[in-house]
Design an enzyme around this catalytic site. Structure first.
Site, PDB file in Angstrom:
ATOM      1  N   ARG A  21       2.526   9.265  16.323  1.00  0.00           N
ATOM      2  CA  ARG A  21       3.586   8.265  16.366  1.00  0.00           C
ATOM      3  C   ARG A  21       4.875   8.819  15.744  1.00  0.00           C
ATOM      4  O   ARG A  21       4.867   9.303  14.629  1.00  0.00           O
ATOM      5  CB  ARG A  21       3.143   6.983  15.648  1.00  0.00           C
ATOM      6  CG  ARG A  21       2.163   6.171  16.483  1.00  0.00           C
ATOM      7  CD  ARG A  21       1.666   4.972  15.732  1.00  0.00           C
ATOM      8  NE  ARG A  21       0.744   5.339  14.657  1.00  0.00           N
ATOM      9  CZ  ARG A  21       0.227   4.466  13.788  1.00  0.00           C
ATOM     10  NH1 ARG A  21       0.561   3.204  13.850  1.00  0.00           N
ATOM     11  NH2 ARG A  21      -0.610   4.874  12.859  1.00  0.00           N
ATOM     12  N   CYS A  49       5.442   5.133   9.491  1.00  0.00           N
ATOM     13  CA  CYS A  49       5.995   4.420   8.332  1.00  0.00           C
ATOM     14  C   CYS A  49       7.476   4.672   8.086  1.00  0.00           C
ATOM     15  O   CYS A  49       8.274   3.736   8.125  1.00  0.00           O
ATOM     16  CB  CYS A  49       5.184   4.782   7.092  1.00  0.00           C
ATOM     17  SG  CYS A  49       3.444   4.438   7.333  1.00  0.00           S
ATOM     18  N   GLU A  78       0.850  -1.193   0.000  1.00  0.00           N
ATOM     19  CA  GLU A  78       0.000   0.000   0.000  1.00  0.00           C
ATOM     20  C   GLU A  78       0.888   1.246   0.000  1.00  0.00           C
ATOM     21  O   GLU A  78       1.920   1.269   0.646  1.00  0.00           O
ATOM     22  CB  GLU A  78      -0.872  -0.047   1.270  1.00  0.00           C
ATOM     23  CG  GLU A  78      -1.779   1.121   1.460  1.00  0.00           C
ATOM     24  CD  GLU A  78      -2.669   1.351   0.259  1.00  0.00           C
ATOM     25  OE1 GLU A  78      -3.422   0.442  -0.103  1.00  0.00           O
ATOM     26  OE2 GLU A  78      -2.609   2.459  -0.317  1.00  0.00           O
ATOM     27  N   PHE A  79       0.451   2.280  -0.711  1.00  0.00           N
ATOM     28  CA  PHE A  79       1.265   3.502  -0.774  1.00  0.00           C
ATOM     29  C   PHE A  79       0.502   4.734  -0.298  1.00  0.00           C
ATOM     30  O   PHE A  79       0.910   5.860  -0.575  1.00  0.00           O
ATOM     31  CB  PHE A  79       1.774   3.720  -2.211  1.00  0.00           C
ATOM     32  CG  PHE A  79       2.597   2.567  -2.720  1.00  0.00           C
ATOM     33  CD1 PHE A  79       3.900   2.381  -2.275  1.00  0.00           C
ATOM     34  CD2 PHE A  79       2.070   1.650  -3.616  1.00  0.00           C
ATOM     35  CE1 PHE A  79       4.661   1.305  -2.711  1.00  0.00           C
ATOM     36  CE2 PHE A  79       2.819   0.565  -4.069  1.00  0.00           C
ATOM     37  CZ  PHE A  79       4.118   0.389  -3.619  1.00  0.00           C
ATOM     38  N   LEU A  80      -0.628   4.538   0.412  1.00  0.00           N
ATOM     39  CA  LEU A  80      -1.425   5.702   0.819  1.00  0.00           C
ATOM     40  C   LEU A  80      -0.711   6.520   1.890  1.00  0.00           C
ATOM     41  O   LEU A  80       0.124   6.010   2.643  1.00  0.00           O
ATOM     42  CB  LEU A  80      -2.800   5.269   1.325  1.00  0.00           C
ATOM     43  CG  LEU A  80      -2.914   4.420   2.592  1.00  0.00           C
ATOM     44  CD1 LEU A  80      -2.838   5.243   3.858  1.00  0.00           C
ATOM     45  CD2 LEU A  80      -4.228   3.656   2.565  1.00  0.00           C
ATOM     46  N   LYS A 124       2.132  15.064  10.956  1.00  0.00           N
ATOM     47  CA  LYS A 124       1.860  15.820   9.730  1.00  0.00           C
ATOM     48  C   LYS A 124       0.446  16.388   9.851  1.00  0.00           C
ATOM     49  O   LYS A 124      -0.303  15.966  10.755  1.00  0.00           O
ATOM     50  CB  LYS A 124       2.015  14.939   8.483  1.00  0.00           C
ATOM     51  CG  LYS A 124       1.017  13.774   8.439  1.00  0.00           C
ATOM     52  CD  LYS A 124       1.262  12.871   7.267  1.00  0.00           C
ATOM     53  CE  LYS A 124       0.597  13.391   6.037  1.00  0.00           C
ATOM     54  NZ  LYS A 124       0.637  12.433   4.912  1.00  0.00           N
ATOM     55  N   LYS A 150       7.959  -1.586  -1.818  1.00  0.00           N
ATOM     56  CA  LYS A 150       7.362  -0.837  -0.707  1.00  0.00           C
ATOM     57  C   LYS A 150       8.441  -0.207   0.178  1.00  0.00           C
ATOM     58  O   LYS A 150       8.429   0.996   0.451  1.00  0.00           O
ATOM     59  CB  LYS A 150       6.474  -1.789   0.113  1.00  0.00           C
ATOM     60  CG  LYS A 150       5.988  -1.221   1.421  1.00  0.00           C
ATOM     61  CD  LYS A 150       5.007  -0.094   1.223  1.00  0.00           C
ATOM     62  CE  LYS A 150       4.740   0.632   2.516  1.00  0.00           C
ATOM     63  NZ  LYS A 150       3.715   1.639   2.414  1.00  0.00           N
TER      64      LYS A 150
HETATM   65  C1  UGA Z   1       4.260   7.568   3.902  1.00  0.00           C
HETATM   66  C2  UGA Z   1       4.375   7.504   2.370  1.00  0.00           C
HETATM   67  O1  UGA Z   1       4.353   8.825   1.829  1.00  0.00           O
HETATM   68  C3  UGA Z   1       3.219   6.681   1.775  1.00  0.00           C
HETATM   69  O2  UGA Z   1       3.400   6.553   0.365  1.00  0.00           O
HETATM   70  C4  UGA Z   1       3.218   5.285   2.414  1.00  0.00           C
HETATM   71  O3  UGA Z   1       2.139   4.490   1.948  1.00  0.00           O
HETATM   72  C5  UGA Z   1       3.084   5.423   3.916  1.00  0.00           C
HETATM   73  O4  UGA Z   1       4.209   6.229   4.413  1.00  0.00           O
HETATM   74  C6  UGA Z   1       3.098   4.045   4.521  1.00  0.00           C
HETATM   75  O5  UGA Z   1       4.107   3.339   4.390  1.00  0.00           O
HETATM   76  O6  UGA Z   1       2.063   3.600   5.026  1.00  0.00           O
HETATM   77  P1  UGA Z   1       2.794   9.016   5.620  1.00  0.00           P
HETATM   78  O7  UGA Z   1       3.711   8.468   6.663  1.00  0.00           O
HETATM   79  O8  UGA Z   1       1.328   8.968   5.849  1.00  0.00           O
HETATM   80  O9  UGA Z   1       3.057   8.259   4.214  1.00  0.00           O
HETATM   81  O10 UGA Z   1       3.140  10.557   5.417  1.00  0.00           O
HETATM   82  P2  UGA Z   1       4.040  11.442   4.432  1.00  0.00           P
HETATM   83  O11 UGA Z   1       3.191  12.433   3.774  1.00  0.00           O
HETATM   84  O12 UGA Z   1       4.890  10.612   3.576  1.00  0.00           O
HETATM   85  O13 UGA Z   1       4.961  12.212   5.491  1.00  0.00           O
HETATM   86  C7  UGA Z   1       5.871  11.529   6.335  1.00  0.00           C
HETATM   87  C8  UGA Z   1       6.678  12.509   7.132  1.00  0.00           C
HETATM   88  O14 UGA Z   1       7.598  13.224   6.284  1.00  0.00           O
HETATM   89  C9  UGA Z   1       5.858  13.600   7.831  1.00  0.00           C
HETATM   90  O15 UGA Z   1       6.341  13.779   9.143  1.00  0.00           O
HETATM   91  C10 UGA Z   1       6.094  14.840   6.991  1.00  0.00           C
HETATM   92  O16 UGA Z   1       5.978  16.027   7.723  1.00  0.00           O
HETATM   93  C11 UGA Z   1       7.531  14.614   6.541  1.00  0.00           C
HETATM   94  N1  UGA Z   1       7.890  15.352   5.312  1.00  0.00           N
HETATM   95  C12 UGA Z   1       7.266  15.072   4.145  1.00  0.00           C
HETATM   96  C13 UGA Z   1       8.902  16.296   5.357  1.00  0.00           C
HETATM   97  O17 UGA Z   1       9.504  16.548   6.426  1.00  0.00           O
HETATM   98  N2  UGA Z   1       9.259  16.949   4.207  1.00  0.00           N
HETATM   99  C14 UGA Z   1       8.652  16.688   3.028  1.00  0.00           C
HETATM  100  O18 UGA Z   1       9.038  17.329   2.009  1.00  0.00           O
HETATM  101  C15 UGA Z   1       7.622  15.751   2.996  1.00  0.00           C
END
Ligand code: UGA
Length: 431
Positions: free
Chosen positions: A326, A259, A150-152, A319, A203
């Protein structure tokens, strides 16, 4: 198609809802009776935009039902999608016990000779897991094993599930691919049909690569800070190159969530099992571990000793658009500020209840402005829209001293400087 989705966390619920929206008859299963009862009443255990309405509508239409027993509504499904947790064990490896318990239970529950069915692993599982599951089920020729990662993203989970960037299907038989073609018939996203091991690796590699982009920019932000460059502008210039891409280049206080931290760690552990050293991923983890303390180290030079100083924290979730804390950077920031004797007042639109369970004794306020009132400094930790678009005149009036630390590099630096704020971002500051 009759589909059973096992596990009602972020991935399980979103998968169940999106497949039901695409016309399948979905039963969502969880051993937590309490959670199932809540879901049957339309109450979501997670905060996720658009999901509550979809959940209620689908239940009313009879497309989606909830049960706490596999032997109940789920056993006549032809596809069983496992979305149970794979938390890190004490060494950082993915703990697969929920996956294996669930599959063992399923094999016991559904009778053989009733036609072929698919067992789909959507939980994040290390390379080799699907093959181990197939070994476990070697006497069940009626069950075909599939890896379908999954990539959501949290905060946009339903949209990502309905319109995934890609659908990756790992199988060892044409029957397996055919099952998944039917499951995803209503989705127009590109589909990659491959082996179990490739699907599993895609993944982890995807999450580790995204984490690498962030840590690269975070490390660079430290240099930009010393060398008087603005990392946001550097990111903009880099992102215009389509080979680099503009996304995930935003420097700040570090990544969190369930994640990236878990999956980078698990990937490094898997590599060690194969006698391979993933030095880049290890550095990514190290930069992320040290980024909050590097960022916070700017405070004493502005305020002097932090003992007794009031620091406002805006945003606590890892985020925006989620209540999930977490591995959120806010956790280590609160810990450090408390150790330094600062008085913390915090506000988050959704995550305060979760944070109260970890730090019950910090001051929680019901608005950003209440948190900011008489603060010696304000730190942005999560870029919720309402925390990005603040009424800056009001902020200036409310704060004791106009010191802003932008842990997400989203506040309007130039205009804030013109208003007389001291602005410090990660790798960008006013001179
Ligand atoms: C991430 C991946 O983006 C999804 O594709 C994946 O499915 C998911 O993990 C998973 O394995 O279940 P997620 O953890 O929900 O998704 O959130 P992201 O939007 O990827 O952000 C992760 C962290 O990176 C956040 O703390 C965000 O603030 C940080 N971030 C993101 C940054 O510090 N800089 C950025 O440019 C982007």
């Amino acid at each position: 198609m009759k589909i059973a989705v096992i596990g009602t966390g972020y991935v399980g619920l979103t998968t169940a809802v999106s497949l039901a929206m695409r016309g399948h008859e979905v039963t969502s299963v969880d051993i937590d009776q309490n959670k199932i009862e809540q879901l049957q009443r339309g109450i979501l255990p997670i905060y996720e935009p658009d999901m509550d309405l979809a959940l209620i509508t689908l239940q009313q239409q009879g497309q989606l039902q909830f049960t706490s027993s596999l032997t109940g509504g789920a056993k006549d499904a032809t596809v069983f999608i496992f979305c149970v947790g794979t938390p890190a064990d004490e060494t950082g490896k993915a703990d697969l016990s929920y996956v294996f318990q669930g599959i063992t239970e399923l094999a016991r529950t559904i009778p053989q000779g009733d036609g072929t069915r698919a067992i789909v692993l959507k939980s994040t599982c290390p390379i080799g897991t699907a093959s181990r599951v197939a070994d476990l089920l070697s006497n069940r020729t009626d069950l075909t094993v599939i890896s379908n990662p999954e990539f959501l993203r949290e905060g946009s989970a339903l949209y990502d599930s309905l319109y995934p960037s890609r659908i990756v299907i790992g199988a060892d038989s044409q029957a397996g691919y055919r099952f998944m073609e039917e499951v995803y018939a209503g989705f127009s996203s590109p589909k990659l049909f491959t082996t179990w091991n490739n699907a599993e690796m895609i993944k982890y590699a995807s999450n580790a690569f995204l984490a690498t982009k962030i840590s690269f920019m975070n490390e660079l932000s430290r240099l930009c800070d010393s060398a008087n460059a603005d990392v946001s502008v550097v990111a903009e210039g880099m992102g215009l190159d389509s080979r680099i891409g503009a996304e995930f280049l935003r420097a700040g206080i570090g990544y969190g969530g369930s994640c990236f931290p878990k999956d980078t760690h698990a990937l490094v552990q898997t590599a060690r099992d194969h006698q391979v050293e993933l030095s880049i991923v290890q550095s990514v983890m190290e930069v992320n571990r040290t980024q909050p303390s590097w960022f916070l180290s700017k405070l004493p030079s502005l305020l002097g000793p932090l003992q007794g100083k009031k620091i406002a924290l805006l945003g606590l979730s890892f985020k925006p658009n989620t209540d999930d804390i977490r591995e959120a950077p806010s956790l280590s920031v609160i810990k450090s500020l408390r150790e330094a004797g600062a008085i913390i007042s915090a506000y988050d639109p959704a995550a305060m209840e979760n944070m109260k369970r970890v730090f019950p004794d910090i001051q929680f306020e019901n608005s950003a402005y209440n948190a900011i009132a008489s603060a010696d400094a304000t730190i942005l930790l999560t870029e919720w829209k309402e925390l990005v678009d603040l009424d800056w005149r009001r902020v200036k009036q409310l704060m004791k001293s106009p010191v802003l630390l932008d842990g997400r590099n989203v506040w309007p630096m130039k205009s804030l400087a013109q208003m007389g704020f001291t602005y410090i971002g990660a790798g960008r500051r006013t001179s």
